[in-house]
Enzyme design. Structure first.
Site, PDB file in Angstrom:
ATOM      1  N   CYS A  99      39.048 -56.838   9.404  1.00 50.85           N
ATOM      2  CA  CYS A  99      38.796 -57.954   8.503  1.00 50.85           C
ATOM      3  C   CYS A  99      37.767 -57.516   7.465  1.00 50.85           C
ATOM      4  O   CYS A  99      36.772 -56.878   7.808  1.00 50.85           O
ATOM      5  CB  CYS A  99      38.257 -59.137   9.319  1.00 50.85           C
ATOM      6  SG  CYS A  99      37.923 -60.599   8.326  1.00 50.85           S
ATOM      7  N   HIS A 141      45.728 -64.656  11.466  1.00 51.40           N
ATOM      8  CA  HIS A 141      44.387 -64.162  11.114  1.00 51.40           C
ATOM      9  C   HIS A 141      43.859 -64.888   9.867  1.00 51.40           C
ATOM     10  O   HIS A 141      42.729 -65.396   9.861  1.00 51.40           O
ATOM     11  CB  HIS A 141      44.460 -62.650  10.879  1.00 51.40           C
ATOM     12  CG  HIS A 141      43.166 -62.033  10.440  1.00 51.40           C
ATOM     13  ND1 HIS A 141      42.494 -61.085  11.178  1.00 51.40           N
ATOM     14  CD2 HIS A 141      42.415 -62.236   9.319  1.00 51.40           C
ATOM     15  CE1 HIS A 141      41.385 -60.739  10.536  1.00 51.40           C
ATOM     16  NE2 HIS A 141      41.313 -61.417   9.405  1.00 51.40           N
ATOM     17  N   GLU A 142      44.698 -64.944   8.824  1.00 44.06           N
ATOM     18  CA  GLU A 142      44.247 -65.542   7.559  1.00 44.06           C
ATOM     19  C   GLU A 142      44.032 -67.052   7.695  1.00 44.06           C
ATOM     20  O   GLU A 142      43.060 -67.600   7.170  1.00 44.06           O
ATOM     21  CB  GLU A 142      45.230 -65.238   6.429  1.00 44.06           C
ATOM     22  CG  GLU A 142      45.367 -63.756   6.094  1.00 44.06           C
ATOM     23  CD  GLU A 142      44.042 -63.049   5.863  1.00 44.06           C
ATOM     24  OE1 GLU A 142      43.095 -63.687   5.377  1.00 44.06           O
ATOM     25  OE2 GLU A 142      43.956 -61.854   6.193  1.00 44.06           O
ATOM     26  N   HIS A 145      40.797 -68.104   9.236  1.00 42.08           N
ATOM     27  CA  HIS A 145      39.648 -68.118   8.315  1.00 42.08           C
ATOM     28  C   HIS A 145      39.438 -69.514   7.737  1.00 42.08           C
ATOM     29  O   HIS A 145      38.305 -69.927   7.493  1.00 42.08           O
ATOM     30  CB  HIS A 145      39.882 -67.150   7.145  1.00 42.08           C
ATOM     31  CG  HIS A 145      39.524 -65.725   7.439  1.00 42.08           C
ATOM     32  ND1 HIS A 145      38.248 -65.335   7.771  1.00 42.08           N
ATOM     33  CD2 HIS A 145      40.265 -64.590   7.431  1.00 42.08           C
ATOM     34  CE1 HIS A 145      38.232 -64.009   7.955  1.00 42.08           C
ATOM     35  NE2 HIS A 145      39.444 -63.539   7.756  1.00 42.08           N
TER      36      HIS A 145
HETATM   37 NI    NI Z   1      39.929 -61.514   7.823  1.00 46.33          NI
END
Ligand code: NI
Length: 185
Positions: A99, A141-142, A145
């Site tokens: 990341c 993953h995104e 966030h």
């Molecule tokens: Ni990331």
């Protein structure tokens, strides 16, 4: 276009739950997307969420080059606004993630293998598709966030959080097991 500053793990903006985008097709949104893409390219990332560049809006961009993460075809540059992920089944797979907000480190993270994604495009039109494997991993993953979650928080074995540079010394046995690799001789 501008290269934006990327927040690193520990910065409060990365713990924020981002707000939905309500105004579509605006100059501001176009500018944000342009800047995010330029920032991601400059940093060599696969994806970037707006919260990582100090903008608390539900926007992500990503790009998967051919051959990356075992994906033959790759994924063209994609922008998703107000994305929502729904797992299609319970199957979980492990893979290494990094990341831009956690520089230098990599970790083995469990993720759903098959997901449905619903979002909006720049103009506010609905987008919907299914994603599998590495593509599904990038999306999870995104989108995490946008809810203030970084990948180490998804790990089930923090001994598998390591500096990428140290991986050349060999994979931990626990990682080989999770990845379904044979034990090292
Ligand atoms: Ni990331």
């Amino acid at each position: 276009m501008t290269i934006l500053k990327i927040a690193r793990m520990g910065h409060p903006v990365l713990r924020e739950v981002a707000n939905p985008v309500e105004a579509f097709g605006t100059d501001e949104l176009a500018q944000l997307l342009d800047d995010m893409v330029e920032t991601m390219d400059d940093a060599g990332g696969t994806g970037l969420a707006a919260t990582q560049v100090h903008v608390p809006l539900r926007v992500v961009v990503y790009f998967v080059s051919e051959g990356r993460g075992g994906m033959e075809e790759g994924i063209p540059l994609t922008a998703l606004i107000n994305p929502v992920i729904t797992p299609l089944d319970e199957s979980i797979g492990y893979g290494w993630e990094g990341c831009l907000s956690v520089p230098g480190l990599t970790g083995l993270v469990p993720r759903y293998e098959h997901v449905k994604l619903e979002a909006q495009d720049f103009e506010g039109n609905p987008i919907s598709f299914e994603a599998h494997g590495f593509h599904a991993r990038v999306l999870q993953h995104e989108c995490d966030h946008l809810d203030g979650i970084l990948y180490p928080q998804r790990m089930d074995d923090l001994s598998l959080l390591m500096y990428s540079e140290e991986m050349r010394h060999g994979l931990p046995e626990a990682a080989r097991e999770k990845l379904g690799l044979p034990p090292e001789e």
